[in-house]
Design a protein around this motif. Structure first.
Motif, short mmCIF file in Angstrom:
data_model
loop_
_atom_site.label_atom_id
_atom_site.label_comp_id
_atom_site.label_asym_id
_atom_site.label_seq_id
_atom_site.Cartn_x
_atom_site.Cartn_y
_atom_site.Cartn_z
N THR A 138 0.84 -1.20 0.00
CA THR A 138 0.00 0.00 0.00
C THR A 138 0.87 1.25 0.00
O THR A 138 1.83 1.35 0.77
CB THR A 138 -0.94 0.01 1.22
N SER A 139 0.50 2.20 -0.87
CA SER A 139 1.23 3.47 -0.93
C SER A 139 0.31 4.57 -1.45
O SER A 139 -0.36 4.38 -2.47
CB SER A 139 2.45 3.34 -1.85
N VAL A 140 0.27 5.66 -0.73
CA VAL A 140 -0.49 6.88 -1.07
C VAL A 140 -1.83 6.58 -1.74
O VAL A 140 -2.15 7.06 -2.83
CB VAL A 140 0.35 7.85 -1.93
N GLY A 141 -2.64 5.76 -1.07
CA GLY A 141 -3.99 5.52 -1.52
C GLY A 141 -4.17 4.41 -2.54
O GLY A 141 -5.29 4.14 -2.98
N ARG A 142 -3.08 3.74 -2.93
CA ARG A 142 -3.19 2.62 -3.86
C ARG A 142 -2.71 1.34 -3.18
O ARG A 142 -1.76 1.38 -2.38
CB ARG A 142 -2.36 2.86 -5.12
N SER A 143 -3.38 0.23 -3.49
CA SER A 143 -3.01 -1.05 -2.88
C SER A 143 -3.00 -2.15 -3.93
O SER A 143 -3.78 -2.12 -4.90
CB SER A 143 -4.00 -1.43 -1.77
N TRP A 144 -2.12 -3.11 -3.71
CA TRP A 144 -2.03 -4.32 -4.51
C TRP A 144 -2.02 -5.51 -3.55
O TRP A 144 -1.26 -5.50 -2.57
CB TRP A 144 -0.77 -4.35 -5.35
N THR A 145 -2.82 -6.52 -3.84
CA THR A 145 -2.89 -7.70 -2.98
C THR A 145 -2.39 -8.90 -3.77
O THR A 145 -2.93 -9.22 -4.84
CB THR A 145 -4.32 -7.93 -2.49
N ALA A 146 -1.33 -9.53 -3.25
CA ALA A 146 -0.69 -10.65 -3.93
C ALA A 146 -0.96 -11.93 -3.15
O ALA A 146 -0.64 -12.03 -1.96
CB ALA A 146 0.82 -10.41 -4.04
N ARG A 147 -1.54 -12.92 -3.84
CA ARG A 147 -1.77 -14.24 -3.25
C ARG A 147 -0.78 -15.21 -3.87
O ARG A 147 -0.80 -15.44 -5.08
CB ARG A 147 -3.20 -14.70 -3.53
N LEU A 148 0.12 -15.75 -3.04
CA LEU A 148 1.20 -16.60 -3.55
C LEU A 148 1.13 -18.00 -2.96
O LEU A 148 0.79 -18.18 -1.79
CB LEU A 148 2.57 -15.99 -3.21
N ASP A 149 1.48 -18.98 -3.81
CA ASP A 149 1.78 -20.32 -3.34
C ASP A 149 2.94 -20.84 -4.19
O ASP A 149 3.57 -20.08 -4.93
CB ASP A 149 0.55 -21.23 -3.38
N GLY A 150 3.23 -22.10 -4.12
CA GLY A 150 4.41 -22.63 -4.79
C GLY A 150 4.34 -22.63 -6.30
O GLY A 150 5.38 -22.69 -6.97
N VAL A 151 3.14 -22.54 -6.88
CA VAL A 151 3.01 -22.64 -8.33
C VAL A 151 2.24 -21.48 -8.95
O VAL A 151 1.89 -21.52 -10.13
CB VAL A 151 2.33 -23.97 -8.74
N SER A 152 1.99 -20.42 -8.19
CA SER A 152 1.26 -19.29 -8.76
C SER A 152 1.49 -18.04 -7.93
O SER A 152 1.90 -18.09 -6.77
CB SER A 152 -0.24 -19.59 -8.83
N ALA A 153 1.22 -16.90 -8.58
CA ALA A 153 1.21 -15.61 -7.90
C ALA A 153 0.16 -14.76 -8.60
O ALA A 153 0.30 -14.41 -9.77
CB ALA A 153 2.57 -14.93 -7.98
N THR A 154 -0.90 -14.47 -7.88
CA THR A 154 -2.00 -13.70 -8.42
C THR A 154 -2.03 -12.34 -7.74
O THR A 154 -2.06 -12.27 -6.51
CB THR A 154 -3.34 -14.41 -8.21
#
Length: 249
Positions: free
Chosen positions: A179-195
């Motif tokens: 999160t930075s200055v009003g923007r956010s990114w949510t990353a869901r990770l496991d061993g074979v993917s990153a969304t």
């Protein structure tokens, strides 16, 4: 994917400004060691960025990656002279190509020359900081460019289709929010993917927050986080950063 003209103009302006600053810092001394890139000097940075520019000029000309690369004669050139020539040439090449020329890129979804406007601006900003670190004259990255760079690292590089074979030494199973200055990114990770989604919704294992400049340089391994910049599972944050490093080196 079509890059809006105002975005192209912004990237070109950042590229011109940061490449001029990189040339200026290079003239402070080529032999200086670069603390953020072990075994590199300022001369190494200038030669690397010059070769990146020339490589992309050839991609725009050919519509494909040049092979072989790089030309052996580049190593014989004066580093400052080579960099000055190439930084002007990449701006000319991008301007001439425009944003809709079909060409090779490493993006799964964007095969146009517009892709390289953003990538060259971001490449230059981070390596400009590398050279500045060598001389302890660091200046900030443009805030909008830094926010855009966070988005590029997370959605394109981390969130790309690179992990399906489990090709990672850091199979972290966690959800991390940046999160930075009003923007956010949510990353869901496991061993074979990153969304990665541009959202602040949902539960997370950890959150990292701060100024755009700080977070972009942390993602690229150029700056450390302090305890006030994260919350939640510290081990997951460390593994997340290591996973980012795998897809940006």
């Amino acid at each position: 994917m079509s890059l809006p003209p105002e975005h192209a103009a912004f990237y070109l302006a950042c590229l011109q400004r940061d490449s001029a600053r990189l040339a200026e810092v290079g003239r402070l001394g080529l032999p200086a060691d670069v603390p953020s890139c072990p075994d590199w000097t300022v001369e190494t940075v200038l030669r690397h960025v010059a070769q990146v520019y020339l490589h992309k000029i050839e991609i725009l000309r050919l519509g494909a990656r040049p092979d072989p690369w790089p030309p052996a004669e580049l190593e014989q050139r004066d580093a400052l002279e080579l960099f000055d020539e190439s930084r002007l040439a990449i701006v000319d090449a991008l301007s001439s190509a425009g944003t809709e020329l079909e060409t090779w890129t490493f993006s799964p979804t964007d095969k146009t020359s517009g892709f390289w406007f953003r990538r060259m601006a971001q490449e230059t900003a981070v390596h400009r900081v590398d050279a500045e670190l060598a001389h302890d004259v660091v200046t900030s990255i443009d805030r909008e460019l830094a926010l855009d760079g966070i988005d590029e690292v997370l959605t394109l590089m981390l969130g790309g289709p690179w992990w399906e074979e489990g090709d990672t030494e850091h199979p972290v199973d966690a959800t991390i929010r940046i999160t930075s200055v009003g923007r956010s990114w949510t990353a869901r990770l496991d061993g074979v993917s990153a969304t990665v989604v541009a959202s602040a919704e949902g539960e997370v294992d950890a959150e990292v927050f701060g100024e755009p400049d700080d977070l972009l340089l942390w993602l690229w391994g150029r700056r450390e986080l302090n305890m006030e910049q994260s919350a939640g599972d510290d081990a997951a944050v460390r593994e997340f950063r290591a996973r980012v490093a795998e897809c940006t080196t």
